[in-house]
Design an enzyme around this catalytic site. Sequence first.
Site, short mmCIF file in Angstrom:
data_model
loop_
_atom_site.label_atom_id
_atom_site.label_comp_id
_atom_site.label_asym_id
_atom_site.label_seq_id
_atom_site.Cartn_x
_atom_site.Cartn_y
_atom_site.Cartn_z
N LYS A 1 0.81 -1.16 0.00
CA LYS A 1 0.19 0.12 0.09
C LYS A 1 0.72 1.15 -0.12
O LYS A 1 0.58 2.26 -0.69
CB LYS A 1 -1.07 -0.04 1.19
CG LYS A 1 -0.52 -0.39 2.43
CD LYS A 1 -0.55 -1.84 2.81
CE LYS A 1 0.30 -2.70 3.92
NZ LYS A 1 -0.29 -2.77 5.06
N GLY B 1 2.18 -10.96 13.74
CA GLY B 1 2.54 -10.73 12.13
C GLY B 1 1.67 -9.59 11.54
O GLY B 1 1.37 -9.58 10.25
N LYS C 1 -3.82 3.32 2.69
CA LYS C 1 -5.02 2.75 2.44
C LYS C 1 -6.18 3.51 2.08
O LYS C 1 -6.82 3.38 0.90
CB LYS C 1 -5.56 1.70 3.41
CG LYS C 1 -4.58 0.37 3.75
CD LYS C 1 -4.74 -0.19 4.81
CE LYS C 1 -3.69 -1.31 5.05
NZ LYS C 1 -3.71 -1.90 6.70
P1 NDP Z 1 7.87 -9.23 5.90
O1 NDP Z 1 8.88 -8.03 6.60
O2 NDP Z 1 7.57 -10.30 6.84
O3 NDP Z 1 8.55 -9.64 4.76
C1 NDP Z 1 9.45 -8.92 3.83
C2 NDP Z 1 10.13 -10.05 2.80
O4 NDP Z 1 10.97 -9.31 1.78
C3 NDP Z 1 11.27 -10.66 3.64
O5 NDP Z 1 11.02 -12.02 3.15
C4 NDP Z 1 12.52 -10.31 3.19
O6 NDP Z 1 13.78 -10.93 3.27
C5 NDP Z 1 12.34 -9.72 1.75
N1 NDP Z 1 13.00 -8.64 1.31
C6 NDP Z 1 13.22 -7.44 1.97
N2 NDP Z 1 14.05 -6.54 1.13
C7 NDP Z 1 14.30 -7.33 0.15
C8 NDP Z 1 15.07 -7.09 -1.03
N3 NDP Z 1 15.81 -6.03 -1.27
N4 NDP Z 1 15.28 -8.02 -1.90
C9 NDP Z 1 14.42 -9.32 -1.92
N5 NDP Z 1 13.78 -9.62 -0.71
C10 NDP Z 1 13.62 -8.61 0.25
O7 NDP Z 1 6.81 -8.24 5.55
P2 NDP Z 1 5.31 -8.48 5.37
O8 NDP Z 1 5.23 -9.95 4.63
O9 NDP Z 1 4.62 -8.46 6.82
O10 NDP Z 1 4.61 -7.50 4.53
C11 NDP Z 1 4.98 -7.64 2.86
C12 NDP Z 1 4.10 -6.50 2.15
O11 NDP Z 1 2.74 -6.77 2.52
C13 NDP Z 1 4.33 -5.05 2.84
O12 NDP Z 1 4.03 -4.38 1.68
C14 NDP Z 1 3.17 -5.08 3.79
O13 NDP Z 1 2.65 -3.60 3.90
C15 NDP Z 1 2.17 -5.81 2.90
N6 NDP Z 1 0.97 -6.35 3.77
C16 NDP Z 1 1.39 -6.94 5.09
C17 NDP Z 1 0.28 -7.49 5.76
C18 NDP Z 1 0.64 -8.07 7.07
O14 NDP Z 1 -0.60 -8.44 7.76
N7 NDP Z 1 1.62 -8.55 7.31
C19 NDP Z 1 -1.32 -7.28 5.40
C20 NDP Z 1 -1.45 -6.72 4.11
C21 NDP Z 1 -0.32 -6.19 3.12
P3 NDP Z 1 14.02 -11.72 4.55
O15 NDP Z 1 13.02 -12.72 4.88
O16 NDP Z 1 15.29 -12.32 4.09
O17 NDP Z 1 14.23 -10.86 5.55
N1 HSE Z 2 0.15 -3.55 9.40
C1 HSE Z 2 -0.99 -3.59 8.44
C2 HSE Z 2 -2.29 -3.63 9.57
C3 HSE Z 2 -1.12 -4.92 7.56
O1 HSE Z 2 -1.92 -3.48 10.74
O2 HSE Z 2 -3.63 -3.52 9.02
C4 HSE Z 2 -2.13 -4.88 6.83
O3 HSE Z 2 -2.26 -3.85 5.75
#
Ligand code: NDP
Ligand code: HSE
Length: 431
Positions: free
Chosen positions: A105, A187, A205
């Site tokens: 987002k 998470g 959002k």
């Molecule tokens: P995390 O921090 O858990 O995961 C991020 C991932 O990206 C990790 O695997 C990390 O690698 C990898 N990463 C970071 N930098 C790089 C790079 N330069 N090249 C390749 N890989 C990279 O984040 P989330 O999974 O929680 O969130 C991901 C996206 O989803 C974000 O945009 C977030 O806003 C969105 N989102 C998240 C929600 C949630 O509830 N968590 C809900 C809705 C949207 P490594 O594992 O090695 O650190």
């Molecule tokens: N950090 C965000 C939240 C993840 O707490 O709503 C979902 O977008």
Amino acid sequence: MTSTVKVGLLGCGIVGGSLVELLAERGPAIEAAADLQIEIGSVAVRSASKERPGLDSALLTTDARALVNDPTIDVVVEVIGGIEPARELILDALKSGKPVITANKELLANCGAELSAAAAAAGVDLLFEAAAAGAIPIVRPLRESLLGEDITRVMGIVNGTTNFILTRMTEDGADYGDALAEAQRLGYAERDPTADVEGYDAGAKAAIMASLAFGARVVAGDVYHEGISEVSQADIAFANRLGYEIKLLAIAELFEGATSADTEIGVRVHPAMVPREHPLASVRDSFNAVFVEGAAAGEMMFYGRGAGGRPTASAVLGDLIDASLNLAHNTHRRVPGGEAAKIRPIDELESAYYVNLEVTDSPGVLAAVAGVFGSHGVSIRSMEQEGLGDEARVVFITHAAKERAIQATMQDLRSLDSVSGVQSFMRVVGQ
Ligand code: NDP
Ligand code: HSE
């Protein structure tokens, strides 16, 4: 005939890891229902040495650019987060004709127009259901089902972390820091949780939803935002005593002018007191809810899990299937773009307010205080008073008034000799 689609996954954290898990679970059902075999072709991460249960380590790479340029990859899923390198990777993927699914987002609210233009130019999908309100289908309804609707307002709870924190503080008397730590453990939070607690995430959002709902481009910088870090246990206790719950709300409104050039959009995120009988008051923990009001459709409410790995991965998977089917049938979604929105500034937006003052308990004080409200054209809806020894607490709920008038009222109240303190003031929504 079954089509096989190879996915390049950028990021394998909370969301990416859950997507890998869901694909393994749902793969056979998806193949049976849609004649589609979706396989993970490669996964780019930052650290190659982390444990990643359920993932074949041979698929891992730390070279995200190579993954995007790999000719065997058909579709790219971006769940890294942040602006760069996500922006460049997505642009590269789109330019090379690969559909992209993203949950990012922050990126969409800042660079959405650039990404959409690249997708349109390449004739491929850019899908982002997970970027607003987690598992809740809200992007697709706004983007497709409600395209013919004259939407006037979108309002809701769109951040799971802050809703979880406020719920725990309200129901268990939990400490703010402890509740945030728990949200991170589950998470829900962003990598830097400032984005959640200071309202940036909900603001992003809100910008995405406003752009889709009103057909005009709203960016993150257009959104007024306040977070929940200043909300105290005392605020929560007062709100409860008066029959309200405190929620972090995102509100996007359309103010139609005589011509489209005069039409304005107001978008804001702030904590608000919501009457206990209002449906938003009972949205608890990491759940989100979004109200959409349309001229013909009337009121609609979308409700579900707003954060967390599996709920978010479910929305990503839906987009992935959609994009894969489009790819297999050599088509893609056509999405109308929009001009930059004319933004109505926060000073001009209206809300009711709750104001909690400590005042000297002597004759004429109430009249002086009421006079300040009146001098700025702010009408008082209700008032309560309780004794505090030599002092008194007076709590006002106002009728809706312009933000500018309320701020001027607060400034004058603070300078009154008979007002010893402003315990708190907060917007009231939904009464
Ligand atoms: P995390 O921090 O858990 O995961 C991020 C991932 O990206 C990790 O695997 C990390 O690698 C990898 N990463 C970071 N930098 C790089 C790079 N330069 N090249 C390749 N890989 C990279 O984040 P989330 O999974 O929680 O969130 C991901 C996206 O989803 C974000 O945009 C977030 O806003 C969105 N989102 C998240 C929600 C949630 O509830 N968590 C809900 C809705 C949207 P490594 O594992 O090695 O650190
Ligand atoms: N950090 C965000 C939240 C993840 O707490 O709503 C979902 O977008």
